[in-house]
Design a protein around this motif. Structure first.
Motif, PDB file in Angstrom:
ATOM      1  N   LYS A 388       0.829  -1.221   0.000  1.00 50.18           N
ATOM      2  CA  LYS A 388       0.000   0.000   0.000  1.00 50.18           C
ATOM      3  C   LYS A 388       0.860   1.266   0.000  1.00 50.18           C
ATOM      4  O   LYS A 388       0.624   2.187  -0.782  1.00 50.18           O
ATOM      5  N   ASP A 511      -3.010   7.423   4.686  1.00 50.02           N
ATOM      6  CA  ASP A 511      -2.438   6.113   4.999  1.00 50.02           C
ATOM      7  C   ASP A 511      -2.609   5.852   6.498  1.00 50.02           C
ATOM      8  O   ASP A 511      -1.897   6.423   7.321  1.00 50.02           O
ATOM      9  N   LEU A 541      -5.948   4.244   2.524  1.00 48.61           N
ATOM     10  CA  LEU A 541      -5.133   3.051   2.730  1.00 48.61           C
ATOM     11  C   LEU A 541      -5.302   2.571   4.168  1.00 48.61           C
ATOM     12  O   LEU A 541      -5.004   3.298   5.109  1.00 48.61           O
TER      13      LEU A 541
END
Length: 566
Positions: A388, A511, A541
């Protein structure tokens, strides 16, 4: 010393010095004026003292004699003052020049580092980057003041003194020039060759020792917990011993060079005195000139004294230049075009993207194809190491795909100018990039011109405003290195608040934005994010849905498994 590899190694840094050529020429002239004044002072003083003594003896013997004391006396005063003034101006001017060169070197290195891709940055530890920015640059900033100007000035001084003595006795000028030129050649060429290997090795040992010391301090609890601190200390001591051994060798070789300077200067002075005495006895030279010659040569020690230590350490300068040259040759980040983005939210597309890190057994991403439409929100799930963060780095332009292509608004990402893409993108990385500075300074990394009201607004969105207001120093409170003075959840929310300052961002990458944040707070922050994300595209993510806050508006989700998209 005329080795082509040497020229190639130093060529980029000599070109950088060449940008300030006129300033460096003035500095060299000041250095030459200092040496010339020292030579003139000793030579004229010897002539004047001898001439005065001889005139006094003649007068005492009842003979007619006269001596103009005003011209040589004024000359001595002139050379004495000139030497002091020239030395002061030379130190002031040349050290200012070195500081300017240091700024040029650091600016150049920062520009190089800012353009490196993620692969190159990840290959070295933080301690190695610190060494490049400090030790290597500090080694090269003396290139002019230690390795360029002093040998040139010394050579000109040798030729000048030999030529001056040749005006009175050509043979004496030629005979003293020969040992001085041979000594100069050894001090520049021989000392450099003699110290090349240990000086290179010393720099490498110092680099490793600094890295190991930093890692030992950073991992001290783990070293102690696993009982390995003794072995690590032994490794440090062994590296330190090797470093001291090379320093001792270099010190000894520099001392030999210094001894050679003393012997050469003293020897040529004795040689000149002997030859001048013979010429005086033959009636070819006067007594004052005979004394002036060796004293002029004694002043050559000032011109040669700086050469042994500087050229014995030449290997260190070469090693530093080679390491910095390697950085310039390292792969660059893909962004480097000159195209701008049109108004509106651009489409993002990954077309058969494969990413393999150097030396890795398997690719981090394998033929990933993904399309993010303007204003769309997509979730990308995957366990740690699934790829990712690598995908996010590709989109951000920090990595170059091994195969396939990343496109923005139908154009390759590499065609965009870095400034255009930075303005369009907001990215909260998995690593919290917080610096040992104030809350305000860490927030303003995203928007340097942001007013204090804007800082309080984004802190309120992540529920840090009341906490910050209760701090004695408020927004001026320091967060510690890497946010070490904050809890994990506070650090994560602070980095998210920084993203929210990017008002012009059109594509957002988050993220793990709620890692370390309790579920109730994460849900409240996610609801506020929904309004802020309106009109923007989002790449979200996360590890898995049950660990994530319910971020509204996500219509599609994908899973990354060992670099493959499902």
């Amino acid at each position: 010393m005329s080795n082509p590899s040497l020229r190639q190694t130093l060529a980029p840094w000599l070109r950088l010095l060449g940008r300030r050529r006129r300033r460096l020429q003035v500095g060299a002239l000041l250095l030459l004026a200092t040496v010339a004044s020292a030579i003139g002072l000793l030579a004229l003083s010897g002539w004047f003292i001898t001439a005065t003594a001889l005139t006094g003896l003649l007068l005492a013997a009842g003979m007619a004699a006269s001596l103009d004391v005003y011209v040589p006396g004024g000359g001595i005063r002139f050379f004495a003052v000139a030497r002091t003034v020239a030395r002061y101006l030379e130190r002031l001017y040349n050290h200012d020049s070195v500081l300017r060169l240091l700024a040029d070197l650091r600016a150049r290195l920062f520009a190089v580092l800012a353009g490196l891709d993620g692969h190159s940055l990840a290959r070295r530890r933080a301690s190695e980057w610190l060494n490049r920015l400090t030790a290597d640059i500090d080694t090269l900033d003396g290139l002019y003041l230690r390795l360029l100007a002093p040998p040139l000035v010394a050579l000109l001084a040798i030729l000048g003194v030999a030529g001056f003595l040749a005006l009175f006795a050509p043979m004496i000028g030629a005979l003293v020039a020969l040992p001085l030129l041979l000594a100069w050649a050894w001090l520049v060429l021989g000392q450099a060759r003699w110290g090349l290997v240990p000086s290179r090795r010393r720099v490498a040992s110092l680099d490793r020792l600094r890295g190991q010391a930093v890692e030992t301090l950073q991992g001290l609890p783990e070293w102690i917990a696993y009982g390995s601190l003794g072995r690590q200390r032994t490794r440090l001591e062994a590296e330190e011993s090797a470093l001291y051994a090379d320093q001792w060798r270099l010190g000894l070789r520099s001392a030999v060079g210094n001894a050679l300077v003393g012997l050469t200067v003293s020897g040529t002075a004795v040689l000149a005195l002997w030859l001048a005495a013979a010429a005086h006895q033959a009636g070819q030279l006067s007594g004052p000139v005979m004394v002036m010659m060796p004293l002029a040569l004694l002043a050559m020690g000032e011109a040669l004294a700086a050469l042994p230590a500087a050229f014995t350490q030449l290997g260190a300068s070469l090693a530093a230049a080679e390491r910095l040259n390697a950085l310039e040759a390292a792969p660059r980040a893909p962004l480097g075009g000159d195209q701008t983005l049109a108004a509106g939210v651009p489409e993002l597309a990954l077309e058969g993207v494969t990413l393999r890190y150097p030396g890795a057994l398997t690719p981090a991403l394998c033929e990933v194809s993904l399309r993010l439409a303007p204003g769309e929100r997509i979730a990308l799930l995957g366990a740690s190491g699934a790829g990712k963060s690598s995908l996010a780095a590709l989109v951000a332009g920090q990595l170059t795909a091994t195969a396939g292509e990343v496109k923005v608004a139908g154009r390759p990402l590499g065609a965009l100018s870095p400034a255009a893409w930075r303005e369009a993108l907001a990215w909260q990385t998995q690593r919290l990039e917080l610096f040992d500075d104030s809350l305000a300074a860490n927030l303003r990394l995203a928007a340097p011109e942001a007013e204090e009201a804007a800082l309080w607004r984004v802190l309120a969105l992540v529920e840090l405003d009341n906490w910050a207001a209760a701090l004695p120093q408020g927004l001026a409170t320091r967060v510690g290195e890497g946010g070490g003075l904050l809890s994990g959840g506070q650090a994560r929310r602070l980095s998210l608040a920084r993203v929210l300052l990017r008002e012009r961002a059109r594509l957002v990458i988050l993220d793990e934005p709620f890692a370390g944040v309790d579920a109730a707070m994460a849900a409240r922050i996610a609801a506020r994010l929904d309004a802020w994300l309106e009109g923007r595209s989002l790449l979200y993510l996360i590890h898995q849905w049950r660990d994530a806050a319910p971020l509204p508006g996500i219509r599609r989700s994908y899973r990354l498994v060992e670099g493959q998209l499902t």
